[in-house]
Design a protein around this motif. Structure first.
Motif, PDB file in Angstrom:
ATOM      1  N   UNK A 140       0.774  -1.312   0.142  1.00 33.37           N
ATOM      2  CA  UNK A 140       0.042  -0.055   0.174  1.00 33.37           C
ATOM      3  C   UNK A 140       0.816   1.285  -0.060  1.00 33.37           C
ATOM      4  N   UNK A 141       2.047   1.293  -0.853  1.00 32.69           N
ATOM      5  CA  UNK A 141       2.745   2.242  -0.998  1.00 32.69           C
ATOM      6  C   UNK A 141       3.012   2.614  -2.328  1.00 32.69           C
ATOM      7  N   UNK A 142       3.395   4.206  -2.698  1.00 37.87           N
ATOM      8  CA  UNK A 142       3.672   4.417  -4.142  1.00 37.87           C
ATOM      9  C   UNK A 142       5.102   4.456  -4.369  1.00 37.87           C
ATOM     10  N   UNK A 143       5.545   3.694  -4.964  1.00 36.47           N
ATOM     11  CA  UNK A 143       6.893   3.557  -5.264  1.00 36.47           C
ATOM     12  C   UNK A 143       7.187   3.752  -6.944  1.00 36.47           C
ATOM     13  N   UNK A 144       6.924   4.929  -7.564  1.00 36.77           N
ATOM     14  CA  UNK A 144       7.184   5.025  -8.956  1.00 36.77           C
ATOM     15  C   UNK A 144       8.501   5.118  -9.549  1.00 36.77           C
ATOM     16  N   UNK A 145       8.538   4.443 -10.897  1.00 32.74           N
ATOM     17  CA  UNK A 145       9.824   4.716 -11.638  1.00 32.74           C
ATOM     18  C   UNK A 145       9.992   6.362 -11.879  1.00 32.74           C
ATOM     19  N   UNK A 146      11.126   6.752 -12.334  1.00 32.69           N
ATOM     20  CA  UNK A 146      11.308   7.962 -12.757  1.00 32.69           C
ATOM     21  C   UNK A 146      10.441   8.305 -13.938  1.00 32.69           C
ATOM     22  N   UNK A 147      10.298   7.204 -14.993  1.00 36.11           N
ATOM     23  CA  UNK A 147       9.693   7.616 -16.111  1.00 36.11           C
ATOM     24  C   UNK A 147       8.114   7.911 -15.849  1.00 36.11           C
ATOM     25  N   UNK A 148       7.613   6.929 -14.773  1.00 37.80           N
ATOM     26  CA  UNK A 148       6.268   6.942 -14.359  1.00 37.80           C
ATOM     27  C   UNK A 148       5.816   8.370 -13.959  1.00 37.80           C
ATOM     28  N   UNK A 149       6.832   8.885 -12.821  1.00 37.29           N
ATOM     29  CA  UNK A 149       6.357  10.064 -12.137  1.00 37.29           C
ATOM     30  C   UNK A 149       6.408  11.264 -12.884  1.00 37.29           C
ATOM     31  N   UNK A 150       7.600  11.299 -13.807  1.00 35.34           N
ATOM     32  CA  UNK A 150       7.771  12.637 -14.526  1.00 35.34           C
ATOM     33  C   UNK A 150       6.754  12.702 -15.468  1.00 35.34           C
ATOM     34  N   UNK A 151       6.306  11.629 -16.271  1.00 36.23           N
ATOM     35  CA  UNK A 151       5.156  11.481 -17.107  1.00 36.23           C
ATOM     36  C   UNK A 151       4.103  12.036 -16.588  1.00 36.23           C
ATOM     37  N   UNK A 152       3.587  11.727 -15.117  1.00 38.15           N
ATOM     38  CA  UNK A 152       2.530  12.118 -14.457  1.00 38.15           C
ATOM     39  C   UNK A 152       2.532  13.529 -14.369  1.00 38.15           C
ATOM     40  N   UNK A 153       3.748  14.379 -13.882  1.00 37.13           N
ATOM     41  CA  UNK A 153       3.912  15.615 -13.789  1.00 37.13           C
ATOM     42  C   UNK A 153       3.861  16.410 -15.176  1.00 37.13           C
ATOM     43  N   UNK A 154       4.403  15.883 -16.043  1.00 32.69           N
ATOM     44  CA  UNK A 154       4.066  16.624 -17.522  1.00 32.69           C
ATOM     45  C   UNK A 154       2.853  16.553 -17.723  1.00 32.69           C
ATOM     46  N   UNK A 155       1.881  15.639 -17.708  1.00 35.77           N
ATOM     47  CA  UNK A 155       0.420  15.365 -18.051  1.00 35.77           C
ATOM     48  C   UNK A 155      -0.229  16.235 -17.399  1.00 35.77           C
TER      49      UNK A 155
END
Length: 247
Positions: A153-168
């Motif tokens: 129940x934790x959020x451990x994203x990859x760099x690609x996943x998280x930066x894509x969310x930010x850009x979106x």
């Protein structure tokens, strides 16, 4: 007070690269998400920053208000932020892996920032303490406490996943790194104490006896590789990101 020396001392002694990335300036309005005991907010306040610290824990807010009554703290969950165009920067360290869904947090941060405002964060990322969580989940399956398709129940994203969310969601990502840094836990019971404190949600609704058996099994499995000279040294993963609101 010599502001330049104070700023340099703080940067070098606490936060290092994260603080270099934030680069707090006198008079700026900065929001800290996950202010905890208030130490970081107080240090920023000492640099002349107008800091607002928020935390979802009532206990943490009470502690921080008691120790630093001159700093503005509020009990607020990042999922419920309702600020708009108010801050020059939003900062968060060791917190965002605990809050999901991340899209809501990102939207709220974006709205809270002024144009050209910056978002700086560091939190646990992909493969954080993978050997530990992998073995804990395996034991929970063995004891029929969870199913085999259960996820932590934790959020451990990859760099690609998280930066894509930010850009979106309108951010311009300036820098992003993923790195491994040892988590050192003193003494033989250091790992079980850490699990009991930081991963307690995995052990809800099981008896204390079963929990201790699981702790024993996890320790037995990992001890040969990760326990030496009376300390656990575990592979903690982090992502560190800087982004700017440009539109």
């Amino acid at each position: 007070m010599n502001r330049t020396l104070s700023h340099s001392s703080f940067i070098s002694s606490f936060g290092g690269n994260v603080m270099n990335m934030l680069s707090p300036q006198v008079g700026e309005n900065i929001l800290e998400i996950g202010s905890g005991n208030g130490y970081m907010a107080n240090q920023l306040s000492s640099l002349g920053v107008n800091i607002t610290g928020i935390d979802s824990s009532e206990n943490m807010i009470e502690q921080s208000q008691h120790h630093y009554p001159h700093v503005h703290f509020m009990r607020v969950n990042a999922l419920d932020l309702d600020y708009e165009d108010q801050f020059d920067a939003v900062f968060s360290q060791n917190t965002l892996h605990l809050i999901h869904p991340p899209t809501v947090v990102i939207k709220n941060i974006y709205r809270a920032l002024r144009l050209q405002g910056r978002f700086v964060t560091e939190f646990n990322g992909q493969n954080h303490l993978y050997p530990v969580f992998n073995e804990v989940l395996r034991q929970l399956v063995v004891f029929n406490i969870i199913s085999s398709n259960f996820s932590i129940p934790f959020y451990f994203p990859s760099i690609g996943e998280y930066t894509s969310l930010l850009e979106q969601h309108g951010f311009d990502v300036q820098s992003a790194i993923h790195f491994i840094q040892p988590l050192v836990l003193q003494h033989e019971d250091g790992l079980r104490n850490w699990l009991d404190t930081h991963a307690s949600s995995l052990f809800n609704n099981i008896t204390p006896e079963t929990k201790q058996i699981i702790f024993n099994r996890v320790e037995d499995k990992l001890q040969k590789t990760f326990f030496k000279q009376d300390e656990w040294c575990l592979p903690a993963a982090y992502i560190r990101v800087q982004a700017v609101k440009t539109i």
